[in-house]
Design a protein around this motif. Structure first.
Motif, PDB file in Angstrom:
ATOM      1  N   GLY A 192       0.749 -43.407  49.950  1.00 41.95           N
ATOM      2  CA  GLY A 192       2.165 -43.671  49.749  1.00 41.95           C
ATOM      3  C   GLY A 192       3.047 -42.638  50.411  1.00 41.95           C
ATOM      4  N   SER A 193       4.335 -42.846  50.290  1.00 45.07           N
ATOM      5  CA  SER A 193       5.299 -41.901  50.840  1.00 45.07           C
ATOM      6  C   SER A 193       5.352 -40.657  49.960  1.00 45.07           C
ATOM      7  CB  SER A 193       6.685 -42.549  50.924  1.00 45.07           C
ATOM      8  OG  SER A 193       7.652 -41.590  51.266  1.00 45.07           O
ATOM      9  N   LYS A 194       5.436 -39.514  50.608  1.00 43.01           N
ATOM     10  CA  LYS A 194       5.517 -38.257  49.872  1.00 43.01           C
ATOM     11  C   LYS A 194       6.930 -37.678  49.908  1.00 43.01           C
ATOM     12  CE  LYS A 194       0.690 -36.960  50.558  1.00 43.01           C
ATOM     13  NZ  LYS A 194      -0.236 -35.921  51.053  1.00 43.01           N
ATOM     14  N   GLY A 195       7.904 -38.494  50.255  1.00 45.38           N
ATOM     15  CA  GLY A 195       9.272 -38.001  50.310  1.00 45.38           C
ATOM     16  C   GLY A 195       9.916 -38.313  51.644  1.00 45.38           C
ATOM     17  N   GLU A 196      11.206 -38.169  51.710  1.00 48.16           N
ATOM     18  CA  GLU A 196      11.940 -38.555  52.901  1.00 48.16           C
ATOM     19  C   GLU A 196      11.585 -37.707  54.115  1.00 48.16           C
ATOM     20  OE1 GLU A 196      13.545 -41.259  52.942  1.00 48.16           O
ATOM     21  OE2 GLU A 196      13.183 -41.543  50.820  1.00 48.16           O
ATOM     22  N   GLU A 197      11.140 -36.477  53.904  1.00 44.93           N
ATOM     23  CA  GLU A 197      10.839 -35.602  55.029  1.00 44.93           C
ATOM     24  C   GLU A 197       9.400 -35.727  55.502  1.00 44.93           C
ATOM     25  OE1 GLU A 197      13.273 -34.069  56.538  1.00 44.93           O
ATOM     26  OE2 GLU A 197      14.577 -34.937  55.010  1.00 44.93           O
ATOM     27  N   GLU A 198       8.575 -36.412  54.743  1.00 45.78           N
ATOM     28  CA  GLU A 198       7.183 -36.603  55.155  1.00 45.78           C
ATOM     29  C   GLU A 198       7.151 -37.388  56.457  1.00 45.78           C
ATOM     30  OE1 GLU A 198       3.556 -37.001  56.070  1.00 45.78           O
ATOM     31  OE2 GLU A 198       4.022 -35.767  54.329  1.00 45.78           O
ATOM     32  N   PRO A 199       6.542 -36.858  57.527  1.00 44.62           N
ATOM     33  CA  PRO A 199       6.621 -37.505  58.848  1.00 44.62           C
ATOM     34  C   PRO A 199       6.023 -38.895  58.920  1.00 44.62           C
ATOM     35  CG  PRO A 199       5.006 -35.720  58.841  1.00 44.62           C
ATOM     36  CD  PRO A 199       5.793 -35.599  57.572  1.00 44.62           C
ATOM     37  N   LEU A 200       5.098 -39.230  58.022  1.00 48.19           N
ATOM     38  CA  LEU A 200       4.490 -40.552  58.085  1.00 48.19           C
ATOM     39  C   LEU A 200       5.028 -41.494  57.017  1.00 48.19           C
ATOM     40  CD1 LEU A 200       0.737 -39.724  58.806  1.00 48.19           C
ATOM     41  CD2 LEU A 200       2.625 -39.984  60.396  1.00 48.19           C
ATOM     42  N   SER A 201       6.083 -41.090  56.310  1.00 44.92           N
ATOM     43  CA  SER A 201       6.597 -41.930  55.231  1.00 44.92           C
ATOM     44  C   SER A 201       7.223 -43.213  55.757  1.00 44.92           C
ATOM     45  CB  SER A 201       7.617 -41.157  54.398  1.00 44.92           C
ATOM     46  OG  SER A 201       8.754 -40.827  55.178  1.00 44.92           O
ATOM     47  N   LYS A 202       7.709 -43.192  56.993  1.00 40.47           N
ATOM     48  CA  LYS A 202       8.340 -44.370  57.586  1.00 40.47           C
ATOM     49  C   LYS A 202       7.378 -45.016  58.582  1.00 40.47           C
ATOM     50  CE  LYS A 202      12.993 -42.483  57.064  1.00 40.47           C
ATOM     51  NZ  LYS A 202      14.268 -42.158  57.747  1.00 40.47           N
ATOM     52  N   THR A 203       6.295 -45.544  58.043  1.00 38.16           N
ATOM     53  CA  THR A 203       5.284 -46.144  58.914  1.00 38.16           C
ATOM     54  C   THR A 203       5.866 -47.277  59.749  1.00 38.16           C
ATOM     55  OG1 THR A 203       4.640 -47.559  57.059  1.00 38.16           O
ATOM     56  CG2 THR A 203       3.330 -45.586  57.426  1.00 38.16           C
ATOM     57  N   GLU A 204       6.848 -48.001  59.191  1.00 38.11           N
ATOM     58  CA  GLU A 204       7.426 -49.124  59.913  1.00 38.11           C
ATOM     59  C   GLU A 204       8.049 -48.692  61.222  1.00 38.11           C
ATOM     60  OE1 GLU A 204      10.395 -48.021  56.584  1.00 38.11           O
ATOM     61  OE2 GLU A 204       8.246 -47.972  56.970  1.00 38.11           O
ATOM     62  N   CYS A 205       8.533 -47.455  61.301  1.00 40.07           N
ATOM     63  CA  CYS A 205       9.173 -46.979  62.530  1.00 40.07           C
ATOM     64  C   CYS A 205       8.152 -46.801  63.654  1.00 40.07           C
ATOM     65  CB  CYS A 205       9.916 -45.679  62.253  1.00 40.07           C
ATOM     66  SG  CYS A 205      11.385 -45.905  61.224  1.00 40.07           S
ATOM     67  N   TYR A 206       6.957 -46.351  63.324  1.00 36.47           N
ATOM     68  CA  TYR A 206       5.914 -46.220  64.340  1.00 36.47           C
ATOM     69  C   TYR A 206       5.541 -47.593  64.898  1.00 36.47           C
ATOM     70  CZ  TYR A 206       5.207 -41.343  63.004  1.00 36.47           C
ATOM     71  OH  TYR A 206       5.382 -40.002  62.771  1.00 36.47           O
ATOM     72  N   PHE A 207       5.492 -48.595  64.040  1.00 35.64           N
ATOM     73  CA  PHE A 207       5.146 -49.934  64.502  1.00 35.64           C
ATOM     74  C   PHE A 207       6.260 -50.534  65.358  1.00 35.64           C
ATOM     75  CE2 PHE A 207       1.831 -49.714  61.302  1.00 35.64           C
ATOM     76  CZ  PHE A 207       0.790 -50.376  61.943  1.00 35.64           C
ATOM     77  N   GLN A 208       7.498 -50.303  64.980  1.00 40.78           N
ATOM     78  CA  GLN A 208       8.592 -50.841  65.785  1.00 40.78           C
ATOM     79  C   GLN A 208       8.640 -50.170  67.151  1.00 40.78           C
ATOM     80  OE1 GLN A 208      12.309 -51.234  63.480  1.00 40.78           O
ATOM     81  NE2 GLN A 208      11.025 -51.194  61.661  1.00 40.78           N
ATOM     82  N   ARG A 209       8.354 -48.888  67.178  1.00 41.31           N
ATOM     83  CA  ARG A 209       8.292 -48.181  68.461  1.00 41.31           C
ATOM     84  C   ARG A 209       7.142 -48.723  69.306  1.00 41.31           C
ATOM     85  NH1 ARG A 209       5.468 -43.399  70.021  1.00 41.31           N
ATOM     86  NH2 ARG A 209       6.438 -42.383  71.817  1.00 41.31           N
ATOM     87  N   ALA A 210       6.006 -48.980  68.679  1.00 41.33           N
ATOM     88  CA  ALA A 210       4.851 -49.514  69.407  1.00 41.33           C
ATOM     89  C   ALA A 210       5.155 -50.884  69.985  1.00 41.33           C
ATOM     90  CB  ALA A 210       3.636 -49.587  68.485  1.00 41.33           C
TER      91      ALA A 210
END
Length: 225
Positions: A118-136
């Motif tokens: 799960g997300s570990k907070g807003e600053e956790e670099p992988l908390s926004k997994t959806e952003c990596y997919f949209q970039r991909a």
């Protein structure tokens, strides 16, 4: 509404950006697009190496070897720890995906991280997994595996309607991919669309897909394949 807007933007990109990939790769700079699930624009660190298309790993085998050797070994892929003693695991996943935005195995690891930890907070670099997919997707809009993986993530997060859209696009790009058929069938069961699920189950098992989860779910609902 925010998720619908992001889906609309990505659909436009899929239709209009087929020639963008080569130009993007030549810039040597990453680009973050879309919004996270809360409607906040996706942002992230720029690319220091690459970006390279994971589908062309035969061509970029040296670059891939350097990236995976330093940042994506078995420890990282299994979510055990960093690639090296002083490395941060999440930082290694982030680096790998910045260098190879559509790195299929790293994206799959990202899914497992999000779902299992799960997300570990807003600053956790992988908390926004959806952003990596949209970039991909923006980087390689014709890579069907990205859509499949993103659909799986959305399914696991109970975002069924959004998941279905990405499964449909994966199916369009890879109509013979049995993994798409199997996982789409699982989603349709969860959406109570059993007749459609049976269709995809039959197609997947006709190709001897090994996993029995879809068949068992349909059997419990009274359907025979």
């Amino acid at each position: 509404m925010r998720l619908a807007r992001t889906l609309q933007l990505l659909t436009i990109c899929v239709a209009a950006c087929s020639s963008y990939q080569s130009a993007y790769a030549n810039t040597g700079k990453g680009k973050w697009v879309g919004e996270d699930f809360r409607g906040i624009p996706c942002t992230g660190t720029g690319v220091g190496y690459g970006p390279y298309d994971y589908r062309e790993r035969g061509r970029y085998w040296q670059e891939l070897s350097l990236v995976e050797g330093a940042h994506f070994n078995e420890n990282v892929e299994r979510l055990i720890g960093g690639a090296k003693q002083k490395h941060n695991m999440t930082g290694d996943i982030d680096y790998t995906l910045r260098a190879f935005p559509n790195h299929h195995r790293a994206l799959n690891t990202l899914i497992r991280y999000r779902v299992e930890r799960g997300s570990k907070g807003e600053e956790e670099p992988l908390s926004k997994t959806e952003c990596y997919f949209q970039r991909a997707i923006h980087f390689a809009p014709d890579d069907g595996t990205i859509y499949l993986l993103y659909a799986i993530l959305l399914h696991k997060l109970d975002k069924f309607d959004a998941s279905l859209k990405f499964y449909r696009h994966a199916e369009k790009l890879q109509p013979k991919n049995v993994e798409v058929k199997y996982n789409l069938g699982l989603l349709l069961v969860d959406m109570n669309r059993y007749d459609e699920a049976v269709k995809y189950a039959r197609e997947a098992y006709a190709k001897r897909f090994p996993l029995q989860g879809l068949k068992n779910k349909l059997k419990r609902k009274g359907y025979k394949l």
